[in-house]
Write an enzyme that holds these catalytic residues in place. Sequence first.
Site, PDB file in Angstrom:
ATOM      1  N   HIS A  23      -7.009   7.403   6.954  1.00 17.77           N
ATOM      2  CA  HIS A  23      -7.846   6.183   7.291  1.00 17.77           C
ATOM      3  C   HIS A  23      -7.659   5.935   8.753  1.00 17.77           C
ATOM      4  O   HIS A  23      -8.507   5.669   9.518  1.00 17.77           O
ATOM      5  CB  HIS A  23      -7.709   4.967   6.447  1.00 17.77           C
ATOM      6  N   CYS A  77      -8.331   4.145  -3.357  1.00 13.73           N
ATOM      7  CA  CYS A  77      -8.684   3.132  -4.115  1.00 13.73           C
ATOM      8  C   CYS A  77      -9.541   3.562  -5.242  1.00 13.73           C
ATOM      9  O   CYS A  77      -9.711   2.810  -6.394  1.00 13.73           O
ATOM     10  CB  CYS A  77      -9.413   1.891  -3.331  1.00 13.73           C
ATOM     11  N   ASP A 110       2.595   4.075  26.002  1.00  9.71           N
ATOM     12  CA  ASP A 110       2.017   5.360  25.770  1.00  9.71           C
ATOM     13  C   ASP A 110       2.020   5.840  24.329  1.00  9.71           C
ATOM     14  O   ASP A 110       1.252   6.775  24.231  1.00  9.71           O
ATOM     15  CB  ASP A 110       2.232   6.353  26.726  1.00  9.71           C
ATOM     16  N   VAL A 126       0.817   3.003  17.333  1.00 13.02           N
ATOM     17  CA  VAL A 126       1.271   3.058  15.813  1.00 13.02           C
ATOM     18  C   VAL A 126       0.220   2.564  15.097  1.00 13.02           C
ATOM     19  O   VAL A 126       0.074   1.163  15.403  1.00 13.02           O
ATOM     20  CB  VAL A 126       2.766   2.649  15.611  1.00 13.02           C
ATOM     21  N   LEU A 171      -2.792  -1.525   3.968  1.00  8.68           N
ATOM     22  CA  LEU A 171      -4.016  -1.640   3.300  1.00  8.68           C
ATOM     23  C   LEU A 171      -5.117  -0.823   4.178  1.00  8.68           C
ATOM     24  O   LEU A 171      -4.834  -0.648   5.339  1.00  8.68           O
ATOM     25  CB  LEU A 171      -4.469  -3.056   3.524  1.00  8.68           C
ATOM     26  N   ALA A 218      -7.636  -8.094  -2.993  1.00 10.63           N
ATOM     27  CA  ALA A 218      -8.268  -8.536  -4.198  1.00 10.63           C
ATOM     28  C   ALA A 218      -8.363  -7.392  -5.239  1.00 10.63           C
ATOM     29  O   ALA A 218      -7.885  -6.382  -4.877  1.00 10.63           O
ATOM     30  CB  ALA A 218      -9.686  -8.745  -3.879  1.00 10.63           C
TER      31      ALA A 218
END
Length: 478
Positions: free
Chosen positions: A11, A43, A299, A302, A322, A353
């Site tokens: 992601h 998820c 440089d 993360v 998350l 949630a």
Amino acid sequence: MKKVIVIGINHAGTSFIRTLLSKSKDFKVNAYDRNTNISFLGCGIALAVSGVVKNTDDLFYSNPEELKQMGANIFMSHDVTNIDLIKKQVTVRDLTSNKEFTDQFDQLVIASGAWPICMNVENKVTHKPLEFNYTDKYCGNVKNLISCKLYQHALTLIDSFRKDKTIKSVAIVGSGYIGLELAEAAWLCKKQVTVIDLLDKPAGNNFDHEFTDELEKVMQKDGLKLMMGCSVKGFVVDSTNNVVKGVETDKGIVNADLVIQSIGFRPSTKFVPKDQNFEFIHNGSIKVNEFLQALNHKDVYVIGGCAAIYNAASEQYENIDLATNAVKSGLVAAMHIIGSNQVKLQSIVGTNALHIFGLNLAACGLTEQRAKKLGFDVGISVVDDNDRPEFMGSYDKVRFKLVYDKKTLRILGAQLLSWNTNHSEIIFYIALAIQKQMLLTELGLVDVYFLPHYNKPFNFVLATVLQALGFSYYIPKK
């Protein structure tokens, strides 16, 4: 042309590459990932297992070919094993050929994510990113002992839950969100389900007892067995065919045909050198500034599940793994590399949630218990109210809780539960309030609308604030 190396293409890495190459063509990007696929939405695993998601391919939103077409050089099944900041190079192993090589960079983006914490049969909690490979179906090659993160795990779980008729009982170690969602999925698949956790209540790291008590009650009513406050000692394995048969706990053996480990995640940063002035927090994640630069390394960026970002609620650097944090951090890092100082990720508050067993839950910031452990002079306000005026004829119950500092009235956290109508998006503006260090007196005077179709003049959020401030005559009668 500057060269950027990206370690990890899930992601955060995908978000970074998409943003960078859609905004600028002035960078050469080499991206490495150990997996064979990218962008899988974990998820959706429980949703696929329970049959809500019909096609697991729908849980991908990108692929290596898309990123290649944007101009990135994508290397799947490649593992970065070392970083040398002096030489500005990484060491990479091709997992297919097992050959090693080095690659130079001008700027480095660490997006290696996190890997499930797994217990082996000797009950040693270890952090070995390749404890079981991406092509392995089971933890430690023990059949029906599995963790949950990847597309490969999803396929194994779907087979186990929906096709393997020999699996009638499931034990889930861990009652966080993943464990609870899989527990519901197993229950929907007509399995006997036992949830085991050292915590006293399910989802106890995210919610206080006013909410976990309700969750526990609903789960037990539906026939799930909860073993809370229970320590796992090891796994029962049939040595003749290397198949898991149950979980050994301090309260006895739990027999199970399938055991799922959902203890949590640990950042995949073992390849990051400890002697090159990175600042790590307790779990191995790396501290970053508001542009996602590693502290002390302009440089090196993360992003995602291996980053420790400033938490506005606790006022500490924290690793909150998350997907929302991952994609935002990728975007911010890309914009900063391009040259923008306007896009910043100044803080997080762990907004989350859960929809499970008919309950709608949401939270952000600190729980009451965590706030006390951090030394705050904690005040709380909890209100049960109807979401609409009673004269409307139909309305639903909502429970809302605020956690705040009694000395300063600063908002520290919030939790919400609704039984029918979903009100979880309310948590967004409480998250913003915490990020902006707002006080109860400010939150109570936010310019909100009133329309009887949707809410009350003093809605459940304002009622909770007013109760905390001593205006109890605004609180609905119970």
